[in-house]
Design a protein around this motif. Structure first.
Motif, PDB file in Angstrom:
ATOM      1  N   ASP A   1       0.827  -1.208   0.000  1.00 36.39           N
ATOM      2  CA  ASP A   1       0.000   0.000   0.000  1.00 36.39           C
ATOM      3  C   ASP A   1       0.862   1.258   0.000  1.00 36.39           C
ATOM      4  O   ASP A   1       0.414   2.327   0.421  1.00 36.39           O
ATOM      5  CB  ASP A   1      -0.916   0.010   1.232  1.00 36.39           C
ATOM      6  N   GLY A   2       2.101   1.123  -0.478  1.00 36.62           N
ATOM      7  CA  GLY A   2       3.034   2.240  -0.476  1.00 36.62           C
ATOM      8  C   GLY A   2       2.795   3.223  -1.606  1.00 36.62           C
ATOM      9  O   GLY A   2       2.143   2.911  -2.612  1.00 36.62           O
ATOM     10  N   VAL A   3       3.382   4.391  -1.462  1.00 32.91           N
ATOM     11  CA  VAL A   3       3.124   5.478  -2.416  1.00 32.91           C
ATOM     12  C   VAL A   3       3.634   5.170  -3.822  1.00 32.91           C
ATOM     13  O   VAL A   3       3.069   5.656  -4.816  1.00 32.91           O
ATOM     14  CB  VAL A   3       3.719   6.804  -1.910  1.00 32.91           C
ATOM     15  N   LEU A   4       4.693   4.365  -3.933  1.00 33.29           N
ATOM     16  CA  LEU A   4       5.231   4.072  -5.259  1.00 33.29           C
ATOM     17  C   LEU A   4       4.301   3.189  -6.085  1.00 33.29           C
ATOM     18  O   LEU A   4       4.495   3.056  -7.310  1.00 33.29           O
ATOM     19  CB  LEU A   4       6.603   3.410  -5.140  1.00 33.29           C
ATOM     20  N   GLN A   5       3.282   2.625  -5.462  1.00 36.41           N
ATOM     21  CA  GLN A   5       2.310   1.821  -6.198  1.00 36.41           C
ATOM     22  C   GLN A   5       1.389   2.688  -7.050  1.00 36.41           C
ATOM     23  O   GLN A   5       0.842   2.214  -8.058  1.00 36.41           O
ATOM     24  CB  GLN A   5       1.464   0.982  -5.226  1.00 36.41           C
ATOM     25  N   THR A   6       1.191   3.941  -6.661  1.00 31.59           N
ATOM     26  CA  THR A   6       0.213   4.792  -7.352  1.00 31.59           C
ATOM     27  C   THR A   6       0.770   6.109  -7.870  1.00 31.59           C
ATOM     28  O   THR A   6       0.076   6.806  -8.619  1.00 31.59           O
ATOM     29  CB  THR A   6      -0.959   5.121  -6.411  1.00 31.59           C
ATOM     30  N   MET A   7       1.981   6.485  -7.474  1.00 32.16           N
ATOM     31  CA  MET A   7       2.515   7.774  -7.936  1.00 32.16           C
ATOM     32  C   MET A   7       2.639   7.796  -9.455  1.00 32.16           C
ATOM     33  O   MET A   7       3.049   6.820 -10.071  1.00 32.16           O
ATOM     34  CB  MET A   7       3.875   8.060  -7.288  1.00 32.16           C
ATOM     35  N   LYS A   8       2.305   8.929 -10.020  1.00 31.18           N
ATOM     36  CA  LYS A   8       2.349   9.064 -11.474  1.00 31.18           C
ATOM     37  C   LYS A   8       3.756   9.396 -11.949  1.00 31.18           C
ATOM     38  O   LYS A   8       4.572   9.962 -11.199  1.00 31.18           O
ATOM     39  CB  LYS A   8       1.382  10.152 -11.920  1.00 31.18           C
ATOM     40  N   SER A   9       4.037   9.048 -13.177  1.00 31.44           N
ATOM     41  CA  SER A   9       5.322   9.388 -13.778  1.00 31.44           C
ATOM     42  C   SER A   9       5.482  10.903 -13.797  1.00 31.44           C
ATOM     43  O   SER A   9       4.544  11.640 -14.110  1.00 31.44           O
ATOM     44  CB  SER A   9       5.398   8.834 -15.201  1.00 31.44           C
ATOM     45  N   GLY A  10       6.672  11.377 -13.426  1.00 30.36           N
ATOM     46  CA  GLY A  10       6.930  12.811 -13.390  1.00 30.36           C
ATOM     47  C   GLY A  10       6.719  13.438 -12.023  1.00 30.36           C
ATOM     48  O   GLY A  10       7.121  14.588 -11.801  1.00 30.36           O
ATOM     49  N   ALA A  11       6.079  12.701 -11.112  1.00 29.12           N
ATOM     50  CA  ALA A  11       5.908  13.203  -9.755  1.00 29.12           C
ATOM     51  C   ALA A  11       7.232  13.096  -8.991  1.00 29.12           C
ATOM     52  O   ALA A  11       8.188  12.469  -9.461  1.00 29.12           O
ATOM     53  CB  ALA A  11       4.813  12.411  -9.034  1.00 29.12           C
TER      54      ALA A  11
END
Length: 289
Positions: A81-91
């Motif tokens: 459930d970590g942030v890298l699972q959903t962060m968008k490219s370029g963020a």
């Protein structure tokens, strides 16, 4: 205005996220392991909360993390459930945890695979610095990533500096903690000596603080040290965690840190006195027991 997520609402993260919302004017979504803390933050500052780090980070331009240690950091970034699972490219992922340089490099590599920027950005200034928005932020990042993120970080900082490649921010924070450990021990011994000599500590500090002996610790901690008050500030448990990271890094790079190792042992003595949550200035209590 940017879309921002903030993960970890401890004594530092809670006000830092607040400055991003109020001073920075950003659209902020928060996550904290204890949901009641997230609810309290939303009630105080507005914004939104999310049930997981991944949900908080979805569609965010900048994601901040400020948690306890390397394992906590891996959980909220690379976990299921970590942030890298959903962060968008370029963020951009900005980590304000005081952690190891190794985990910073690890997260940089994991973020780069997803087209995400990464900055290790530990802070100094304590709870008061976080609450007043005047923290010092030590960054390790690629130049372009740093330049994009700095205006956002400025919302809770007085000083933001790029120290080098990913991992350099954490290494700089280690130096910060090395210096603090030595200064606090010296101040504790000075006050202890002065009291044994029958001097008025307030008068002594009023004079010597204007000369070469002056320091932030002297200005901000001598009164409470002289009064034996330590139930506030940066806890010894956290300082020992930080010094453990320092000493581990020194074993890898060959640095000789005899004073740091000694002060770490002294903090262990204060823990044995029951001072785990006392401020780091409580080194004086060890001398006066």
């Amino acid at each position: 205005m940017a879309k921002v997520a903030f993960i970890g609402l401890g004594v530092m993260g809670f006000p830092m996220a607040g400055h991003l919302k109020v001073k920075g004017g950003h659209d902020v979504t928060v996550y904290n392991r204890t949901a009641a803390k997230s609810a309290a933050w939303v009630e105080k500052f507005g914004g939104k909360s999310a049930p997981t780090p991944a949900e908080a980070a979805r569609d965010a331009d900048f994601v901040f993390t400020c948690v306890g240690n390397d394992d906590d950091l891996r959980s909220v970034t690379s976990g299921k459930d970590g942030v890298l699972q959903t962060m968008k490219s370029g963020a951009i992922l900005i980590d304000n945890t005081t952690a190891s340089a190794d985990v910073a490099r690890e997260l940089h590599a994991a973020a780069r695979e997803k087209g995400i920027g990464f900055i290790d950005a530990p802070v100094s200034g304590g709870q008061a610095g976080a609450e007043n928005g005047v923290l010092t932020v030590m960054c390790g990042a690629e130049d372009a990533v740093y330049e994009r993120a700095k205006p956002v970080i400025d919302a809770f900082a007085r000083m933001v500096g790029l120290m080098g490649a990913p991992g350099a921010g954490q290494l700089t924070k280690m130096i910060n903690q090395i210096c603090i450990a030595g200064i606090v021990q010296g101040l504790a011994e000075g006050i202890h000596f002065g009291k044994r000599a029958g001097l008025d500590i307030e008068k002594v500090v009023d004079v010597i603080s204007k000369g070469a002996a002056g320091s932030w610790q002297m200005e901000n901690r001598h009164k409470t040290m002289n009064e034996g008050k330590y139930d506030f500030g940066f806890a010894i448990d956290w300082m020992r965690k930080d010094l453990g990271i320092v000493l581990d890094e020194a074993r890898h790079n060959g640095a000789k840190l005899p004073l740091t190792a000694l002060v770490d042992q002294f903090y262990g003595d204060v823990q044995a006195m029951g001072g785990n949550r006392w401020d780091t200035s409580s080194l004086l209590a060890r001398l006066e027991k």
